[in-house]
Scaffold this active site. Sequence first.
Site, short mmCIF file in Angstrom:
data_model
loop_
_atom_site.label_atom_id
_atom_site.label_comp_id
_atom_site.label_asym_id
_atom_site.label_seq_id
_atom_site.Cartn_x
_atom_site.Cartn_y
_atom_site.Cartn_z
N ASN A 87 -40.32 55.69 65.59
CA ASN A 87 -41.42 55.20 64.73
C ASN A 87 -42.78 55.51 65.35
O ASN A 87 -42.93 55.48 66.57
CB ASN A 87 -41.35 53.67 64.59
CG ASN A 87 -40.41 53.19 63.51
OD1 ASN A 87 -40.32 52.00 63.26
ND2 ASN A 87 -39.69 54.08 62.88
N VAL A 88 -43.76 55.75 64.49
CA VAL A 88 -45.13 55.95 64.97
C VAL A 88 -45.53 54.81 65.91
O VAL A 88 -46.16 55.01 66.94
CB VAL A 88 -46.13 55.99 63.80
CG1 VAL A 88 -47.55 56.05 64.33
CG2 VAL A 88 -45.88 57.18 62.92
N LYS A 89 -45.12 53.61 65.55
CA LYS A 89 -45.49 52.41 66.32
C LYS A 89 -45.15 52.58 67.80
O LYS A 89 -45.92 52.17 68.66
CB LYS A 89 -44.75 51.21 65.72
CG LYS A 89 -44.95 49.90 66.47
CD LYS A 89 -46.33 49.35 66.25
CE LYS A 89 -46.52 48.03 67.03
NZ LYS A 89 -47.90 47.60 67.00
N GLY A 90 -43.98 53.17 68.10
CA GLY A 90 -43.61 53.40 69.49
C GLY A 90 -43.40 52.14 70.28
O GLY A 90 -43.11 51.08 69.71
#
Lengths: 254, 536
Positions: free
Chosen positions: A131-134
């Site tokens: 996920n972009v969130k990381g």
Amino acid sequence: MIGNIVRPYGDTTGDGRVQVSFTLPVPFGTPTEQARAEGAAMLLAAKMGLEPAMVVHAKGMGPEFTFFIVYGRVSHLVDMSEVTVAEREFPLLSSAEVNLRIRTGLGRRLVVVGGCIGTDAHTVGIDAILNVKGHSGEKGLEYYREIRVVNLGSQVEVPALVARAKAEGADAVLVSQVVTQRDAHISNAREMAAAFEAAGPGRPLLVVGGPRFDPAMAASLGVDKIFGKGTTPREVASYLAYALAPEGSGGVAA
Amino acid sequence: MKTRLNLDPNVVQVARDLAREAGQPIVEMARTHTTVSVERAVLRLAGLQGADADGMPWVNRLVDAVRETAGLEHGVALPAWDALRTGGYPDLAALADAAARGKARFRIPVGEDERAARTAASAALATGIGRIDANRAQRQKMIEQTGEPPMPWIYLIVATGDIYEDIPQAQAAAREGADVIAVIRSTGQSLLDYVPEGATREGFAGTYATQENFRLMRAALDETSRELGRYVRLTNYASGLCMPEIASLAGLERLDMMLNDCMYGIIFRDINPRRTFIDQRFSRQIHARAGIIINTGEDNYLTTADAVDAAHTVVVSQLMNEFFGQEAGLADSQLGLGHAFEINPAVPDSFLLELAHAQLVRELFPDAPLKYMPPTKHMTGNVFAGYLLDAFFNLCGVMTDQSILLIGMMTEGIHTPFLSVRDLALENVRYVRDAAGRLGESFVPAPGGFIERRAHEVLGESVALLRRIRDEGLLNAIADGTFGITKRPADGGRGLEGVISRADGYFNPASDILEDGERGIPADTAPSLTGTGARQ
């Protein structure tokens, strides 16, 4: 060899000066408490090898804690010849460097297919990587311009994973396993590796991750790389760039 | 509030009109669809709590059973209250238990049965929403008894994973000066399609949002508010697949602020766009009713994209959040629009750029309790440089009248803050507030100067992007990767299977009350914003 020995540098060679700050669970209210708190800080400093030491700042934080800043001189020496550095087989790259490596080394976007296989519904690990969130302040693989991510989510059947990897033209397959009852993570990883082998030549790079994997087991599981607990997205991205878009490869994958 | 940037009111109006035009089709979609989580929220508002032996909440069991038999196109309320009435079950929990075992029968009632089911469901929801109203009144009473802190409010985070550890940490943070406590959720909770039950003591880098955890923390902060003579607000996260349910639990347990962004879950968590927008509208109706201030997540765009290049995406998202929020009934004083201090300090004039962006947002949304987020991206591990950067963040915050300051920690990106790190951070903000708190009144950027020109530039870029989004359609724009750098197609991501098109006879007794009442609720508990005057 004297040139190999170093000690901290304050403002003069060899003065050994350092600064530390810490909190002790002691009150800093009455003058007696303040004196005892500073005495405790000095004792700790001495035990840490700071001699002489000076408490330059002490401040009560609430009724039970005191914060200290201490300057002192350490007597310890460091022999540079004793320094050992843990070797990683691949360099840790920034996201810009990873993107550049893929552009120059692969000449197109790198395709990653990921998911949790078997009965594992714990997508925390794979999502933290993809996920972009990381996580840990690092963005996930979706953030990398030159990486195309297909996240299949949880409870993916191995045949479906193999088929999707083929359909997407996957360069790498990332699989996460959290559930470890009866060593399910081991058997699931082996099953996946065998299925990709059976699917014919040119299989994608196989990467597994999870808190209970031993990174040394990659060969015995039939996969290319294992990431253990605490792995960050950047490490995975750096590894993918290293393995699939080596420097100077001019578009030929390893 | 007088403008210091000489913004052209016509341009601002064009921006708002474009946001409305871009958002309207999304509102239409939300009005004509429901989701499993909206329906579960209806049951939660009616008081259904608890879980089966596997920990799966009864609301999930009941909604799933109705979906498999009668379908959810008419909403869960008609079949559920019909079964409750005709099946002789003492309460919803007993019905859910029978439903989970395949024993309960569901249908879409007609005629007299339908009227009876509607009446019973409406009464149950009136009671539940009455509880939210009572909580709102109770908050107001608590504020009168304990005191309202001046703005900017100081916002601190706790997150141990164990609610019983979080409580003393939150109380300590409040005593140290925090006006708002946020309990960070366990990693990945946003992707769970159920809300865990009960008090929890284990989480990954955060604590699960559960009704019981909400209740325990609010009770503890009430105690601390009385002790301190200052009302300490509690915040959690209405985001992810269970957004409407968490919003409902927040209303039922008197949380005060909720993170609730219109696009965050889509971009950063790969949650289906349709699901997100439908869930979001219902969540915001609840927040509006409960007097909860929402916090939007625009700061996140600046952690993935360059904070200068992407400055206008923040403004565009704020305008979208404002439109969706107002449409759902939120007052301006409930719109805690977010932004952040994330420009690379190596960029020349970086502080002037930050001032331009922060002042622009302040002037675009004069009545909104703006939430300003500290630097994270350029906190390098050099804690000394980080402490200085946090001081500049605090200075920008007071100069531009930001309302809620999330306090920066010099250990950002290294580890969770030490006790001493939090204390130093509060010392930092106190110094800046005491030394320069009134600087805002004298901060008048030179007409035609760098700050004013930059603000106009960002506003112009925002209008251009809004026009593109309006022409393309918001869902298409999201699919094209307009926000963040990720493409999120309208039919991709998690949770689409939980979206249901409403039938003609769709009945949602909670929505009926919320849609009726939303504009009649006085903004009693909302903080009054009077620009610099609020602090003096």
